[in-house]
Design a protein around this motif. Sequence first.
Motif, PDB file in Angstrom:
ATOM      1  N   SER A  57       0.967  -1.139   0.328  1.00  9.86           N
ATOM      2  CA  SER A  57      -0.467   0.109   0.088  1.00  9.86           C
ATOM      3  C   SER A  57       1.020   1.486  -0.198  1.00  9.86           C
ATOM      4  O   SER A  57       1.916   1.504   0.364  1.00  9.86           O
ATOM      5  N   GLN A  58       0.003   2.712  -0.579  1.00 10.66           N
ATOM      6  CA  GLN A  58       1.063   3.769  -0.710  1.00 10.66           C
ATOM      7  C   GLN A  58       0.157   4.614   0.483  1.00 10.66           C
ATOM      8  O   GLN A  58      -0.987   4.546   0.296  1.00 10.66           O
ATOM      9  N   PRO A  59       0.550   4.963   1.424  1.00 13.92           N
ATOM     10  CA  PRO A  59       1.628   4.835   2.260  1.00 13.92           C
ATOM     11  C   PRO A  59       2.206   3.589   2.837  1.00 13.92           C
ATOM     12  O   PRO A  59       0.735   3.038   2.941  1.00 13.92           O
ATOM     13  N   PRO A  60       2.674   2.313   3.063  1.00 13.88           N
ATOM     14  CA  PRO A  60       2.632   1.162   3.498  1.00 13.88           C
ATOM     15  C   PRO A  60       2.116   1.178   5.201  1.00 13.88           C
ATOM     16  O   PRO A  60       2.507   2.406   5.416  1.00 13.88           O
ATOM     17  N   VAL A  61       1.559  -0.221   5.648  1.00 11.24           N
ATOM     18  CA  VAL A  61       1.220   0.027   7.559  1.00 11.24           C
ATOM     19  C   VAL A  61       2.573  -0.308   8.085  1.00 11.24           C
ATOM     20  O   VAL A  61       2.952  -1.829   7.122  1.00 11.24           O
ATOM     21  N   PRO A  62       4.070  -0.104   8.521  1.00 11.87           N
ATOM     22  CA  PRO A  62       5.021  -0.311   8.772  1.00 11.87           C
ATOM     23  C   PRO A  62       4.796  -2.114   9.655  1.00 11.87           C
ATOM     24  O   PRO A  62       3.753  -2.314  10.229  1.00 11.87           O
ATOM     25  N   ALA A  63       5.421  -2.576   9.216  1.00 13.53           N
ATOM     26  CA  ALA A  63       5.009  -3.903  10.449  1.00 13.53           C
ATOM     27  C   ALA A  63       5.094  -4.037  11.313  1.00 13.53           C
ATOM     28  O   ALA A  63       4.633  -4.193  12.406  1.00 13.53           O
ATOM     29  N   ASP A  64       6.038  -2.860  11.969  1.00 13.90           N
ATOM     30  CA  ASP A  64       6.221  -2.468  13.730  1.00 13.90           C
ATOM     31  C   ASP A  64       4.581  -1.858  14.647  1.00 13.90           C
ATOM     32  O   ASP A  64       5.050  -1.533  15.186  1.00 13.90           O
ATOM     33  N   ARG A  65       3.912  -1.983  13.647  1.00 11.44           N
ATOM     34  CA  ARG A  65       2.824  -0.746  13.718  1.00 11.44           C
ATOM     35  C   ARG A  65       1.383  -1.875  13.927  1.00 11.44           C
ATOM     36  O   ARG A  65       0.908  -1.519  13.901  1.00 11.44           O
ATOM     37  N   ARG A  66       1.703  -3.142  13.638  1.00  9.37           N
ATOM     38  CA  ARG A  66       0.828  -3.762  13.107  1.00  9.37           C
ATOM     39  C   ARG A  66       1.208  -5.286  14.109  1.00  9.37           C
ATOM     40  O   ARG A  66       2.152  -6.088  14.347  1.00  9.37           O
ATOM     41  N   VAL A  67       0.182  -6.124  14.914  1.00  8.85           N
ATOM     42  CA  VAL A  67       0.339  -6.862  15.417  1.00  8.85           C
ATOM     43  C   VAL A  67      -0.874  -7.907  15.437  1.00  8.85           C
ATOM     44  O   VAL A  67      -1.611  -7.604  14.332  1.00  8.85           O
ATOM     45  N   LEU A  68      -0.737  -9.655  15.741  1.00  9.02           N
ATOM     46  CA  LEU A  68      -1.250 -10.711  15.154  1.00  9.02           C
ATOM     47  C   LEU A  68      -1.882 -11.260  16.363  1.00  9.02           C
ATOM     48  O   LEU A  68      -1.502 -11.388  17.327  1.00  9.02           O
ATOM     49  N   ALA A  69      -3.409 -11.201  16.360  1.00  8.43           N
ATOM     50  CA  ALA A  69      -4.024 -12.262  17.158  1.00  8.43           C
ATOM     51  C   ALA A  69      -3.839 -13.991  16.394  1.00  8.43           C
ATOM     52  O   ALA A  69      -4.309 -13.907  15.309  1.00  8.43           O
ATOM     53  N   ALA A  70      -3.057 -14.074  17.575  1.00  5.63           N
ATOM     54  CA  ALA A  70      -2.321 -15.476  16.895  1.00  5.63           C
ATOM     55  C   ALA A  70      -1.929 -16.547  18.894  1.00  5.63           C
ATOM     56  O   ALA A  70      -1.241 -16.006  19.897  1.00  5.63           O
ATOM     57  N   LEU A  71      -2.980 -17.633  18.141  1.00  6.44           N
ATOM     58  CA  LEU A  71      -2.879 -19.121  19.009  1.00  6.44           C
ATOM     59  C   LEU A  71      -2.273 -19.518  19.311  1.00  6.44           C
ATOM     60  O   LEU A  71      -1.732 -20.223  20.225  1.00  6.44           O
ATOM     61  N   GLY A  72      -2.457 -20.073  17.744  1.00  5.53           N
ATOM     62  CA  GLY A  72      -1.917 -21.462  17.086  1.00  5.53           C
ATOM     63  C   GLY A  72      -0.453 -20.463  17.287  1.00  5.53           C
ATOM     64  O   GLY A  72       0.068 -19.556  16.248  1.00  5.53           O
ATOM     65  N   PRO A  73       0.523 -21.727  16.607  1.00  5.10           N
ATOM     66  CA  PRO A  73       2.032 -21.679  16.255  1.00  5.10           C
ATOM     67  C   PRO A  73       2.763 -20.789  15.247  1.00  5.10           C
ATOM     68  O   PRO A  73       3.324 -20.639  15.002  1.00  5.10           O
ATOM     69  N   LYS A  74       1.356 -21.533  14.092  1.00 11.07           N
ATOM     70  CA  LYS A  74       1.598 -21.252  12.416  1.00 11.07           C
ATOM     71  C   LYS A  74       1.877 -19.954  12.905  1.00 11.07           C
ATOM     72  O   LYS A  74       2.113 -18.583  11.686  1.00 11.07           O
ATOM     73  N   MET A  75       0.510 -19.548  12.533  1.00  8.73           N
ATOM     74  CA  MET A  75      -0.244 -18.063  12.845  1.00  8.73           C
ATOM     75  C   MET A  75       1.141 -16.938  14.269  1.00  8.73           C
ATOM     76  O   MET A  75       1.155 -16.256  13.441  1.00  8.73           O
ATOM     77  N   GLN A  76       1.775 -17.787  15.574  1.00 12.12           N
ATOM     78  CA  GLN A  76       2.339 -16.547  15.969  1.00 12.12           C
ATOM     79  C   GLN A  76       3.711 -16.936  15.293  1.00 12.12           C
ATOM     80  O   GLN A  76       4.587 -16.081  15.473  1.00 12.12           O
ATOM     81  N   ALA A  77       4.209 -18.186  14.202  1.00 14.81           N
ATOM     82  CA  ALA A  77       4.810 -17.351  13.379  1.00 14.81           C
ATOM     83  C   ALA A  77       5.430 -16.332  12.571  1.00 14.81           C
ATOM     84  O   ALA A  77       5.910 -15.602  12.235  1.00 14.81           O
ATOM     85  N   LEU A  78       3.299 -16.238  12.309  1.00 13.64           N
ATOM     86  CA  LEU A  78       3.897 -15.173  10.606  1.00 13.64           C
ATOM     87  C   LEU A  78       4.401 -13.652  11.796  1.00 13.64           C
ATOM     88  O   LEU A  78       4.143 -12.826  11.024  1.00 13.64           O
ATOM     89  N   ALA A  79       3.526 -14.181  12.895  1.00 21.12           N
ATOM     90  CA  ALA A  79       3.278 -12.535  13.723  1.00 21.12           C
ATOM     91  C   ALA A  79       4.725 -12.020  13.904  1.00 21.12           C
ATOM     92  O   ALA A  79       5.181 -11.212  13.548  1.00 21.12           O
ATOM     93  N   VAL A  80       6.017 -13.299  14.335  1.00 23.33           N
ATOM     94  CA  VAL A  80       7.134 -13.021  14.664  1.00 23.33           C
ATOM     95  C   VAL A  80       7.857 -12.403  13.158  1.00 23.33           C
ATOM     96  O   VAL A  80       8.400 -11.438  13.581  1.00 23.33           O
ATOM     97  N   GLU A  81       7.480 -12.669  12.139  1.00 20.07           N
ATOM     98  CA  GLU A  81       7.929 -12.663  10.934  1.00 20.07           C
ATOM     99  C   GLU A  81       7.949 -11.037  10.216  1.00 20.07           C
ATOM    100  O   GLU A  81       8.480 -10.439   9.716  1.00 20.07           O
ATOM    101  N   ARG A  82       6.105 -10.835  11.150  1.00 17.82           N
ATOM    102  CA  ARG A  82       5.846 -10.010   9.734  1.00 17.82           C
ATOM    103  C   ARG A  82       5.252  -8.621  10.640  1.00 17.82           C
ATOM    104  O   ARG A  82       4.604  -7.980  10.329  1.00 17.82           O
ATOM    105  N   THR A  83       5.237  -8.608  12.072  1.00 18.27           N
ATOM    106  CA  THR A  83       4.786  -7.464  12.729  1.00 18.27           C
ATOM    107  C   THR A  83       5.168  -7.441  14.145  1.00 18.27           C
ATOM    108  O   THR A  83       6.479  -8.504  13.736  1.00 18.27           O
ATOM    109  N   ARG A  84       4.781  -6.774  15.047  1.00 14.37           N
ATOM    110  CA  ARG A  84       6.368  -6.772  15.937  1.00 14.37           C
ATOM    111  C   ARG A  84       5.649  -7.729  16.871  1.00 14.37           C
ATOM    112  O   ARG A  84       5.650  -7.778  18.661  1.00 14.37           O
ATOM    113  N   GLY A  85       4.713  -8.751  17.178  1.00 16.30           N
ATOM    114  CA  GLY A  85       3.992  -9.129  17.764  1.00 16.30           C
ATOM    115  C   GLY A  85       2.542  -9.760  17.977  1.00 16.30           C
ATOM    116  O   GLY A  85       2.002 -10.195  17.171  1.00 16.30           O
TER     117      GLY A  85
END
Length: 286
Positions: free
Chosen positions: A128-156
């Motif tokens: 997106s222009q402008p993008p949403v910075p990765a360190d200004r987003r977090v994921l609702a993540a209970l399971g291991p795959k979504m948690q791994a994605l949260a580490v990779e693409r967000t602040r937590g």
Amino acid sequence: MELSGVGVWSAPLRYGDPAEIAEAAAELEELGFSALWFPDVGGPIFEAADRLLAATRETVVATGILNLWQHTTEETAAGYAGMTAAHGDRFLLGIGVSHAPLIDTEEPGRYRRPLSAMKTFLDDLDRSQPPVPADRRVLAALGPKMQALAVERTRGVHSYLTTPEQTRLTREALGDGADILAEQTVILCSDADEAHAIGGEWLRGYLSLPNYANNVQRLGYSPEDVAQVSDRVFDEIIAWGDEEAIERRVDEHVAAGADHVCLQVLTADGTSVPRDQWRRLAGIAQ
């Protein structure tokens, strides 16, 4: 953006009277709560964020969570840009995939491949222009795959309907570099019967959703514990008692690895803004 300490998670801050919401938000900031979280079931989510941001000066405002099935990435990126332009760097975008029984009610079969849907949503936010910075987003993540994605693409991770043990396991999964922003449901009351009268049906409704039921069972509870909302399940998920009891639960989350804990107060009247209870809990936030 530094997010620590204790915040408030509140549906009435999203759906209550706008004038009262603004007044309550300003008071919550004065009381020392570091963040205000609100949910999403569709509708003008950025109007809700703008109302809270406009009523405060320094407090972080966060979506807990933005439902990716109900908002386009174009709308989301534009909303984020608008919030930061108007109010500075105080808006945190929590994103989640919600639950199949809720999403498929509106459009049967729409809820599919949630992990893939989240990856696509994040890809589009990056473009997106402008993008949403990765360190200004977090994921609702209970399971291991979504948690791994949260580490990779967000602040937590923004964890909901969880326990200190869940926080401990999440910290083990995330390592030291990602945030854990844990919601903790609380009831200020004098005894177990009162607590169950206020929170029993509320919790039963959540545990009827497969995502939450499966997560609780991963913590070692039996299907019967979950289906019946046993006393043990109730007491582990909902902290009830006086202010000291609530503070002990917050401390347990922090000791287990949480960076921030946001308190969701349940009352007998589930729709009102619980300002008296927030005032009683303000000592925990300071």
